[in-house]
Design a protein around this motif. Structure first.
Motif, mmCIF file in Angstrom:
data_model
loop_
_atom_site.group_PDB
_atom_site.id
_atom_site.type_symbol
_atom_site.label_atom_id
_atom_site.label_comp_id
_atom_site.label_asym_id
_atom_site.label_seq_id
_atom_site.Cartn_x
_atom_site.Cartn_y
_atom_site.Cartn_z
ATOM 1 N N LYS A 1 17.527 15.139 -0.702
ATOM 2 C CA LYS A 1 17.660 13.873 0.049
ATOM 3 C C LYS A 1 17.339 14.096 1.527
ATOM 4 O O LYS A 1 16.688 13.264 2.169
ATOM 5 C CB LYS A 1 19.077 13.311 -0.114
ATOM 6 N N GLU A 2 17.795 15.220 2.075
ATOM 7 C CA GLU A 2 17.494 15.536 3.475
ATOM 8 C C GLU A 2 16.002 15.812 3.659
ATOM 9 O O GLU A 2 15.402 15.402 4.657
ATOM 10 C CB GLU A 2 18.309 16.750 3.935
ATOM 11 N N LEU A 3 15.412 16.495 2.695
ATOM 12 C CA LEU A 3 13.975 16.773 2.750
ATOM 13 C C LEU A 3 13.162 15.488 2.698
ATOM 14 O O LEU A 3 12.198 15.309 3.443
ATOM 15 C CB LEU A 3 13.582 17.684 1.580
ATOM 16 N N VAL A 4 13.561 14.591 1.819
ATOM 17 C CA VAL A 4 12.863 13.314 1.666
ATOM 18 C C VAL A 4 12.981 12.477 2.938
ATOM 19 O O VAL A 4 12.011 11.832 3.365
ATOM 20 C CB VAL A 4 13.416 12.547 0.445
ATOM 21 N N LYS A 5 14.151 12.486 3.525
ATOM 22 C CA LYS A 5 14.371 11.718 4.759
ATOM 23 C C LYS A 5 13.377 12.137 5.838
ATOM 24 O O LYS A 5 12.762 11.290 6.504
ATOM 25 C CB LYS A 5 15.802 11.936 5.259
ATOM 26 N N GLU A 6 13.185 13.442 5.993
ATOM 27 C CA GLU A 6 12.257 13.932 7.023
ATOM 28 C C GLU A 6 10.806 13.680 6.616
ATOM 29 O O GLU A 6 9.973 13.299 7.456
ATOM 30 C CB GLU A 6 12.484 15.423 7.253
ATOM 31 N N PRO B 1 5.249 7.603 6.654
ATOM 32 C CA PRO B 1 5.811 6.285 6.327
ATOM 33 C C PRO B 1 5.092 5.539 5.208
ATOM 34 O O PRO B 1 5.630 4.593 4.642
ATOM 35 C CB PRO B 1 5.711 5.518 7.656
ATOM 36 N N ASP B 2 3.875 5.985 4.874
ATOM 37 C CA ASP B 2 3.104 5.338 3.809
ATOM 38 C C ASP B 2 3.420 5.908 2.429
ATOM 39 O O ASP B 2 2.870 5.452 1.423
ATOM 40 C CB ASP B 2 1.609 5.465 4.087
ATOM 41 N N ILE B 3 4.310 6.923 2.375
ATOM 42 C CA ILE B 3 4.688 7.530 1.092
ATOM 43 C C ILE B 3 6.207 7.519 0.952
ATOM 44 O O ILE B 3 6.917 7.956 1.856
ATOM 45 C CB ILE B 3 4.182 8.985 0.978
ATOM 46 N N GLY B 4 6.679 7.019 -0.171
ATOM 47 C CA GLY B 4 8.114 7.012 -0.446
ATOM 48 C C GLY B 4 8.437 7.893 -1.644
ATOM 49 O O GLY B 4 7.544 8.294 -2.392
ATOM 50 N N GLU C 1 0.579 16.209 -0.791
ATOM 51 C CA GLU C 1 1.118 16.150 0.569
ATOM 52 C C GLU C 1 2.609 16.448 0.584
ATOM 53 O O GLU C 1 3.115 17.123 1.477
ATOM 54 C CB GLU C 1 0.852 14.777 1.199
ATOM 55 N N PHE C 2 3.319 15.949 -0.434
ATOM 56 C CA PHE C 2 4.763 16.153 -0.469
ATOM 57 C C PHE C 2 5.118 17.615 -0.761
ATOM 58 O O PHE C 2 5.945 18.209 -0.070
ATOM 59 C CB PHE C 2 5.406 15.241 -1.516
ATOM 60 N N LYS D 1 0.809 -1.201 0.000
ATOM 61 C CA LYS D 1 0.000 0.000 0.000
ATOM 62 C C LYS D 1 0.851 1.264 0.000
ATOM 63 O O LYS D 1 0.336 2.365 -0.135
ATOM 64 C CB LYS D 1 -0.919 0.008 1.229
ATOM 65 N N ARG D 2 2.136 1.152 0.147
ATOM 66 C CA ARG D 2 3.026 2.319 0.190
ATOM 67 C C ARG D 2 3.173 2.915 -1.208
ATOM 68 O O ARG D 2 3.587 2.255 -2.153
ATOM 69 C CB ARG D 2 4.404 1.927 0.729
ATOM 70 N N VAL D 3 2.821 4.151 -1.333
ATOM 71 C CA VAL D 3 2.919 4.858 -2.611
ATOM 72 C C VAL D 3 4.328 5.412 -2.769
ATOM 73 O O VAL D 3 4.878 6.006 -1.837
ATOM 74 C CB VAL D 3 1.898 6.010 -2.677
ATOM 75 N N VAL D 4 4.917 5.224 -3.935
ATOM 76 C CA VAL D 4 6.241 5.768 -4.222
ATOM 77 C C VAL D 4 6.105 6.838 -5.308
ATOM 78 O O VAL D 4 5.699 6.551 -6.438
ATOM 79 C CB VAL D 4 7.228 4.669 -4.671
ATOM 80 N N LEU D 5 6.442 8.062 -4.944
ATOM 81 C CA LEU D 5 6.379 9.191 -5.869
ATOM 82 C C LEU D 5 7.710 9.368 -6.589
ATOM 83 O O LEU D 5 8.772 9.096 -6.026
ATOM 84 C CB LEU D 5 6.061 10.482 -5.104
ATOM 85 N N LYS D 6 7.642 9.854 -7.812
ATOM 86 C CA LYS D 6 8.857 10.144 -8.584
ATOM 87 C C LYS D 6 9.045 11.662 -8.642
ATOM 88 O O LYS D 6 8.160 12.383 -9.082
ATOM 89 C CB LYS D 6 8.744 9.566 -9.998
ATOM 90 N N TYR D 7 10.203 12.098 -8.176
ATOM 91 C CA TYR D 7 10.504 13.524 -8.139
ATOM 92 C C TYR D 7 11.702 13.814 -9.038
ATOM 93 O O TYR D 7 12.801 13.329 -8.795
ATOM 94 C CB TYR D 7 10.799 13.941 -6.694
ATOM 95 N N ALA D 8 11.473 14.608 -10.103
ATOM 96 C CA ALA D 8 12.558 15.007 -11.008
ATOM 97 C C ALA D 8 13.281 16.201 -10.384
ATOM 98 O O ALA D 8 12.800 17.331 -10.441
ATOM 99 C CB ALA D 8 12.000 15.373 -12.379
#
Length: 380
Positions: free
Chosen positions: A51-56, A62-65, A329-330, A32-39
């Protein structure tokens, strides 16, 4: 003995079923974890900041990668994004400038965020109480919003205090107009050894949106209000542009474009050979490393009106995204206090939130004690 074997087999079966059940539960959760692609647009510093922003963000959600796709060529970024979309590998989040935004929004290539912005009370509160001036006006296109403010970099003036002190000249301040600027540039341009070659220039001609800026200073819009005409061929515009080029060709107080091929403006200022530099807030992250001279910041000189260029970057969601809710959300996180603070601390880009600028820039004097220069520059 037979009963004992049956009992053991029974226990083993129950344990196996339990393990299988736990395993299936975990698989269902992970599926169920959604993985977004960020260019991600920019060089290594930009990528490491993200990378630091994504980590936080992933810690809080936790349900979004996130899967990061680095695109280092700033100028060809949009071409590569469009290639990805055509190949069926559409990113969920992209970084774009205002002109790119208007072009994409005009083609309905971006997700319309107007309704989600209106119904998100947290975001509405942010707009009313914390956004820098004029941000939402900048992204209003045909009555709709299809992006969110990311970060900004208003152009200000950096000056070498040691050079001014040596010549016993007053530092730049808000009273300076164009003539004052030119006259000081003349006084600060030096050929120390009289060999016919200038060793110290008064300034460097600003390249990033320079034409737009010099026209704006003179009360001329680069593009007409209806968006149909370019005003650069108007007599007043030509006079304004001539005053800009005169700094190189007539007064010789700024190096020519050809002379700048070996070193960019910010590094050249850092050598101590330039008295005044027009550049964005981001330049401070490098200029702060200077130990050989004292420097400070000031507003740009005033033309017929006070003006500056504010480099604004936006986050947008392509219309083809399969995860609009999670993508929102991101980018809302990136635009919020946590995301904006991380971005400034890692990359030096100025926040679009007044609270973050006050806390991280003004109160700390991290760039300069003249913090009012920064807040004032955001008004134009």
């Amino acid at each position: 003995m037979k009963k004992k074997n049956i009992f053991v087999v029974g226990i083993f079966a129950i344990v196996s079923i339990c393990i299988l059940s736990i395993s299936c539960t975990k698989d269902n959760k992970s599926s169920k974890r959604v993985v977004l692609k960020y260019a991600v647009r920019g060089a290594a510093g930009d990528y490491n900041t993200v990378k630091e922003l994504v980590k936080e963000f992933e810690r809080l959600h936790p349900d979004i990668g996130l899967r990061l796709i680095p695109i280092t060529d700033w100028q060809r970024y949009l071409v590569k994004v469009q290639t990805m979309i055509l190949s069926g590998d559409c990113p969920d989040i992209i970084d774009i400038g205002p002109q790119e935004y208007y072009a994409l929004a005009d083609k309905d290539a971006l997700l319309d965020l107007t309704d989600v912005m209106k119904t998100d009370s947290e975001f509405q509160d942010r707009i009313k109480n914390d956004f820098q001036p004029n941000l939402m006006n900048a992204i209003l296109f045909k009555g709709k919003y299809a992006a969110i403010p990311g970060w900004c970099n208003p152009v200000i003036m950096y000056y070498n205090k040691d050079i001014f002190d040596k010549e016993k000249l007053k530092y730049p301040d808000s009273t300076w107009d164009w003539n004052t600027f030119v006259n000081n540039c003349k006084k600060l341009t030096k050929d120390f050894n009289n060999d016919g070659r200038i060793d110290q220039y008064g300034t460097i001609i600003f390249g990033g949106g320079g034409a737009h800026l010099i026209l704006k200073m003179n009360g001329i819009e680069f593009i007409s209000s209806d968006g149909k005409k370019c005003n650069i061929d108007k007599p007043l515009a030509i006079d304004a542009m001539r005053s800009w080029s005169d700094m190189i060709n007539k007064y010789h107080v700024a190096p020519s474009i050809g002379q700048l091929t070996e070193m960019q403006p910010v590094p050249l200022f850092m050598t101590g050979k330039i008295a005044m530099l027009w550049s964005g807030i981001f330049a401070a992250r490098d200029i702060k490393k200077v130990k050989t001279f004292k420097w400070d910041i000031a507003l740009l000189p005033k033309g017929k009106q006070r003006a500056t260029v504010n480099w604004l970057i936006l986050w947008a969601i392509p219309i083809q995204t399969k995860h609009p809710v999670e993508a929102w959300e991101f980018i809302k996180f990136l635009n919020g206090p946590i995301g904006q603070t991380i971005r400034f601390n890692y990359n030096g880009d100025l926040s679009v939130l007044k609270s973050v600028v006050k806390k991280e820039v003004i109160d700390t004097n991290i760039i300069s004690k003249n913090g009012d220069v920064i807040t004032e520059s955001l008004k134009y």
